[in-house]
Design a protein around this motif. Structure first.
Motif, PDB file in Angstrom:
ATOM      1  N   ARG A 102     -21.823   2.501 -23.885  1.00  0.00           N
ATOM      2  CA  ARG A 102     -22.475   3.755 -23.472  1.00  0.00           C
ATOM      3  C   ARG A 102     -21.699   4.425 -22.348  1.00  0.00           C
ATOM      4  O   ARG A 102     -21.650   5.652 -22.270  1.00  0.00           O
ATOM      5  CB  ARG A 102     -23.910   3.475 -23.014  1.00  0.00           C
ATOM      6  CG  ARG A 102     -24.869   3.097 -24.114  1.00  0.00           C
ATOM      7  CD  ARG A 102     -26.294   3.050 -23.584  1.00  0.00           C
ATOM      8  NE  ARG A 102     -26.790   4.379 -23.232  1.00  0.00           N
ATOM      9  CZ  ARG A 102     -27.895   4.585 -22.532  1.00  0.00           C
ATOM     10  NH1 ARG A 102     -28.593   3.561 -22.069  1.00  0.00           N
ATOM     11  NH2 ARG A 102     -28.302   5.807 -22.282  1.00  0.00           N
ATOM     12  N   VAL A 103     -21.152   3.622 -21.448  1.00  0.00           N
ATOM     13  CA  VAL A 103     -20.365   4.151 -20.341  1.00  0.00           C
ATOM     14  C   VAL A 103     -18.976   3.545 -20.393  1.00  0.00           C
ATOM     15  O   VAL A 103     -18.830   2.328 -20.547  1.00  0.00           O
ATOM     16  CB  VAL A 103     -20.997   3.828 -18.973  1.00  0.00           C
ATOM     17  CG1 VAL A 103     -20.196   4.488 -17.847  1.00  0.00           C
ATOM     18  CG2 VAL A 103     -22.452   4.265 -18.918  1.00  0.00           C
ATOM     19  N   THR A 104     -17.963   4.379 -20.269  1.00  0.00           N
ATOM     20  CA  THR A 104     -16.601   3.901 -20.104  1.00  0.00           C
ATOM     21  C   THR A 104     -16.113   4.316 -18.729  1.00  0.00           C
ATOM     22  O   THR A 104     -16.145   5.506 -18.382  1.00  0.00           O
ATOM     23  CB  THR A 104     -15.657   4.477 -21.173  1.00  0.00           C
ATOM     24  OG1 THR A 104     -16.009   3.943 -22.454  1.00  0.00           O
ATOM     25  CG2 THR A 104     -14.209   4.111 -20.867  1.00  0.00           C
ATOM     26  N   ALA A 105     -15.688   3.341 -17.938  1.00  0.00           N
ATOM     27  CA  ALA A 105     -15.100   3.597 -16.631  1.00  0.00           C
ATOM     28  C   ALA A 105     -13.586   3.444 -16.744  1.00  0.00           C
ATOM     29  O   ALA A 105     -13.105   2.478 -17.344  1.00  0.00           O
ATOM     30  CB  ALA A 105     -15.657   2.634 -15.593  1.00  0.00           C
ATOM     31  N   ILE A 106     -12.867   4.387 -16.198  1.00  0.00           N
ATOM     32  CA  ILE A 106     -11.407   4.330 -16.179  1.00  0.00           C
ATOM     33  C   ILE A 106     -10.981   4.183 -14.721  1.00  0.00           C
ATOM     34  O   ILE A 106     -11.215   5.079 -13.897  1.00  0.00           O
ATOM     35  CB  ILE A 106     -10.784   5.596 -16.786  1.00  0.00           C
ATOM     36  CG1 ILE A 106     -11.306   5.817 -18.212  1.00  0.00           C
ATOM     37  CG2 ILE A 106      -9.261   5.501 -16.788  1.00  0.00           C
ATOM     38  CD1 ILE A 106     -10.878   7.144 -18.810  1.00  0.00           C
ATOM     39  N   GLY A 107     -10.396   3.056 -14.394  1.00  0.00           N
ATOM     40  CA  GLY A 107     -10.018   2.811 -13.011  1.00  0.00           C
ATOM     41  C   GLY A 107      -9.440   1.418 -12.849  1.00  0.00           C
ATOM     42  O   GLY A 107      -9.424   0.620 -13.783  1.00  0.00           O
ATOM     43  N   ALA A 108      -8.985   1.133 -11.650  1.00  0.00           N
ATOM     44  CA  ALA A 108      -8.293  -0.126 -11.399  1.00  0.00           C
ATOM     45  C   ALA A 108      -9.245  -1.315 -11.418  1.00  0.00           C
ATOM     46  O   ALA A 108     -10.383  -1.230 -10.949  1.00  0.00           O
ATOM     47  CB  ALA A 108      -7.571  -0.069 -10.055  1.00  0.00           C
ATOM     48  N   GLU A 121      -7.749  -8.425  -0.843  1.00  0.00           N
ATOM     49  CA  GLU A 121      -7.460  -9.466   0.147  1.00  0.00           C
ATOM     50  C   GLU A 121      -8.134  -9.032   1.436  1.00  0.00           C
ATOM     51  O   GLU A 121      -7.692  -8.092   2.094  1.00  0.00           O
ATOM     52  CB  GLU A 121      -5.957  -9.646   0.298  1.00  0.00           C
ATOM     53  CG  GLU A 121      -5.311 -10.136  -0.987  1.00  0.00           C
ATOM     54  CD  GLU A 121      -3.810 -10.282  -0.890  1.00  0.00           C
ATOM     55  OE1 GLU A 121      -3.181  -9.437  -0.216  1.00  0.00           O
ATOM     56  OE2 GLU A 121      -3.256 -11.225  -1.470  1.00  0.00           O
ATOM     57  N   TRP A 122      -9.215  -9.699   1.768  1.00  0.00           N
ATOM     58  CA  TRP A 122     -10.163  -9.246   2.793  1.00  0.00           C
ATOM     59  C   TRP A 122      -9.949 -10.016   4.080  1.00  0.00           C
ATOM     60  O   TRP A 122      -9.984 -11.250   4.100  1.00  0.00           O
ATOM     61  CB  TRP A 122     -11.569  -9.449   2.251  1.00  0.00           C
ATOM     62  CG  TRP A 122     -12.692  -8.928   3.072  1.00  0.00           C
ATOM     63  CD1 TRP A 122     -13.225  -7.672   3.057  1.00  0.00           C
ATOM     64  CD2 TRP A 122     -13.471  -9.671   4.015  1.00  0.00           C
ATOM     65  NE1 TRP A 122     -14.283  -7.590   3.931  1.00  0.00           N
ATOM     66  CE2 TRP A 122     -14.451  -8.801   4.531  1.00  0.00           C
ATOM     67  CE3 TRP A 122     -13.434 -11.002   4.478  1.00  0.00           C
ATOM     68  CZ2 TRP A 122     -15.379  -9.216   5.475  1.00  0.00           C
ATOM     69  CZ3 TRP A 122     -14.348 -11.408   5.419  1.00  0.00           C
ATOM     70  CH2 TRP A 122     -15.315 -10.505   5.911  1.00  0.00           C
ATOM     71  N   SER A 168      -5.411  -4.699  -2.832  1.00  0.00           N
ATOM     72  CA  SER A 168      -5.663  -4.010  -1.568  1.00  0.00           C
ATOM     73  C   SER A 168      -5.828  -5.017  -0.442  1.00  0.00           C
ATOM     74  O   SER A 168      -6.477  -6.061  -0.608  1.00  0.00           O
ATOM     75  CB  SER A 168      -6.938  -3.157  -1.657  1.00  0.00           C
ATOM     76  OG  SER A 168      -6.773  -2.109  -2.591  1.00  0.00           O
ATOM     77  N   VAL A 169      -5.229  -4.711   0.697  1.00  0.00           N
ATOM     78  CA  VAL A 169      -5.483  -5.445   1.934  1.00  0.00           C
ATOM     79  C   VAL A 169      -6.564  -4.676   2.683  1.00  0.00           C
ATOM     80  O   VAL A 169      -6.399  -3.488   2.977  1.00  0.00           O
ATOM     81  CB  VAL A 169      -4.211  -5.559   2.790  1.00  0.00           C
ATOM     82  CG1 VAL A 169      -4.536  -6.172   4.149  1.00  0.00           C
ATOM     83  CG2 VAL A 169      -3.165  -6.398   2.066  1.00  0.00           C
ATOM     84  N   ILE A 170      -7.687  -5.332   2.953  1.00  0.00           N
ATOM     85  CA  ILE A 170      -8.830  -4.690   3.591  1.00  0.00           C
ATOM     86  C   ILE A 170      -9.067  -5.330   4.952  1.00  0.00           C
ATOM     87  O   ILE A 170      -9.298  -6.546   5.042  1.00  0.00           O
ATOM     88  CB  ILE A 170     -10.090  -4.816   2.721  1.00  0.00           C
ATOM     89  CG1 ILE A 170      -9.868  -4.130   1.372  1.00  0.00           C
ATOM     90  CG2 ILE A 170     -11.307  -4.216   3.426  1.00  0.00           C
ATOM     91  CD1 ILE A 170     -10.963  -4.356   0.368  1.00  0.00           C
ATOM     92  N   LEU A 171      -8.980  -4.527   5.986  1.00  0.00           N
ATOM     93  CA  LEU A 171      -9.302  -4.986   7.335  1.00  0.00           C
ATOM     94  C   LEU A 171     -10.740  -4.584   7.623  1.00  0.00           C
ATOM     95  O   LEU A 171     -11.054  -3.393   7.661  1.00  0.00           O
ATOM     96  CB  LEU A 171      -8.356  -4.352   8.358  1.00  0.00           C
ATOM     97  CG  LEU A 171      -6.853  -4.512   8.101  1.00  0.00           C
ATOM     98  CD1 LEU A 171      -6.055  -3.868   9.224  1.00  0.00           C
ATOM     99  CD2 LEU A 171      -6.471  -5.977   7.924  1.00  0.00           C
ATOM    100  N   THR A 205      -3.262  -0.232  -0.123  1.00  0.00           N
ATOM    101  CA  THR A 205      -3.167  -0.641  -1.527  1.00  0.00           C
ATOM    102  C   THR A 205      -1.718  -0.708  -1.978  1.00  0.00           C
ATOM    103  O   THR A 205      -0.900   0.126  -1.584  1.00  0.00           O
ATOM    104  CB  THR A 205      -3.948   0.336  -2.419  1.00  0.00           C
ATOM    105  OG1 THR A 205      -5.316   0.353  -2.018  1.00  0.00           O
ATOM    106  CG2 THR A 205      -3.878  -0.074  -3.886  1.00  0.00           C
ATOM    107  N   ALA A 206      -1.407  -1.690  -2.799  1.00  0.00           N
ATOM    108  CA  ALA A 206      -0.067  -1.858  -3.362  1.00  0.00           C
ATOM    109  C   ALA A 206      -0.207  -2.259  -4.825  1.00  0.00           C
ATOM    110  O   ALA A 206      -1.303  -2.550  -5.313  1.00  0.00           O
ATOM    111  CB  ALA A 206       0.711  -2.914  -2.581  1.00  0.00           C
TER     112      ALA A 206
END
Length: 336
Positions: A12-18, A23-24, A103-106, A117-118
């Motif tokens: 029903r729903v298609t999401a397009i994304g990463a 890494e938190w 992604s490196v998340i601080l 993000t890399a």
């Protein structure tokens, strides 16, 4: 033997994304330029706007699939294994030679964060004709502005080519400032197309001023463009709530106050709640059928985001429908 991925009915729903790996780092503070910080904890968790929105909708009981691309590496293996543990259809997640998006998340003690993000895997996403047709056969299609421009343009063109009665509802999230999207995401000209043609246009508090020239300018522009014949828009302001725009009129809606643990992915949780409440009908349920007011949908989505902020990481904090009901009931919110 089960059906192949090409033979399955579209979700029903298609999401397009990463589908990414976060890494938190739990840091003592968000460092100033030339400054530093100490990380007391380091964790690895699932992330990526597309995967977050898809898993958020899955937690709310929706039939949802993800179109994405990961690398043939340990990060890609992690992303796919996490997705397999959810109810999200990951059959359209392809594997390539480029490094998986991560992604490196601080994350500071007050829940605020900085993200770097890399990884090229999602940036190199391409749609074959079968995948494109499956996407437009869904009831709702969600795209983030981090979607590569060639993909965003192909989806928009294909949807607009379809007979109006057969078109899916398009949801576009302006999720990054113009300079961050340059060369890796949706180009301004294509964003302009979604601004005028998407059924729901959402812009974040950082991205919108960068694109429109300021918060007030964003509200004015969205109010002028998002009329009854186009569809609503939502401009989010983080903990300060949001501005919802329908029929050319702007209304401010407050966010819910909670004890914040981590704000990472709050915007993605909000999007899942908004799509659920505003665009998806429930087969006759009078309590939670789609088609309510935009303010009602925004409050429901705000509750999803608020609950998400009370847990570490994005996907582990995404609530079920029953959890959202309890949260709103405790605040005497009207779900009708």
């Amino acid at each position: 033997m089960g059906a192949s991925s090409d033979e399955r009915d579209p979700p029903r729903v298609t999401a397009i994304g990463a589908a990414a790996v976060d890494e938190w780092y739990a840091v003592s503070n968000l460092p100033e330029p030339d400054g530093g910080a100490y990380a007391s904890e380091v964790e690895t968790a699932p992330g990526g706007v597309g995967a977050n929105v898809a898993v958020g909708l899955d937690r709310l009981g929706r039939d949802v699939g993800l179109v994405s691309r990961v690398g043939d590496d340990e990060y890609g293996d992690l992303a796919r294994s996490w997705l397999a543990e959810s109810g999200v259809d990951g059959s359209r997640v392809t594997v390539g030679d480029d490094p998986t998006t991560r992604s490196v998340i601080l994350s500071a003690p007050d829940g605020e964060r900085a993200i770097v993000t890399a990884g090229e895997s999602f940036r190199e996403l391409r749609l074959d004709p079968t995948t494109l047709e499956s996407i437009v056969e869904s009831e709702v299609v969600f795209l983030t502005a981090y979607t590569p421009d060639r993909v965003a343009r192909a989806v928009l063109d294909r949807v607009l080519d379809a007979p109006e009665a057969d078109r899916p509802a398009l949801v576009f999230d302006l999720s990054g400032p113009v300079e961050e999207l340059a060369g890796r995401g949706t180009e301004p000209e294509t964003v302009h197309g979604y601004l005028h043609r998407a059924d729901l246009f959402v812009a974040g508090g950082v991205a919108a001023p960068a694109y429109f020239g300021g918060v007030d300018a964003a509200v004015d522009r969205l109010s002028a463009v998002r009329t009854r014949s186009v569809g609503p828009a939502v401009l989010t302001h983080g903990a300060d709530g949001m501005t919802v725009i329908a029929d050319g009129e702007a209304t401010r809606v407050d966010a819910f106050e909670v004890d914040v643990v981590d704000t990472t992915g709050a915007g993605d949780a909000f999007l899942a709640g908004l799509i659920d409440r505003l665009l998806l009908a429930d087969g006759g349920s009078t309590e939670e059928s789609a088609g309510g007011t935009l303010v009602d949908a925004a409050r429901f989505a705000s509750a999803v985001a608020a609950i998400n902020c009370t847990e570490r990481f994005t996907q582990t904090g995404l609530p079920t429908r029953e959890e959202v009901r309890r949260f709103l009931a405790e605040r005497d919110a009207d779900l009708r």
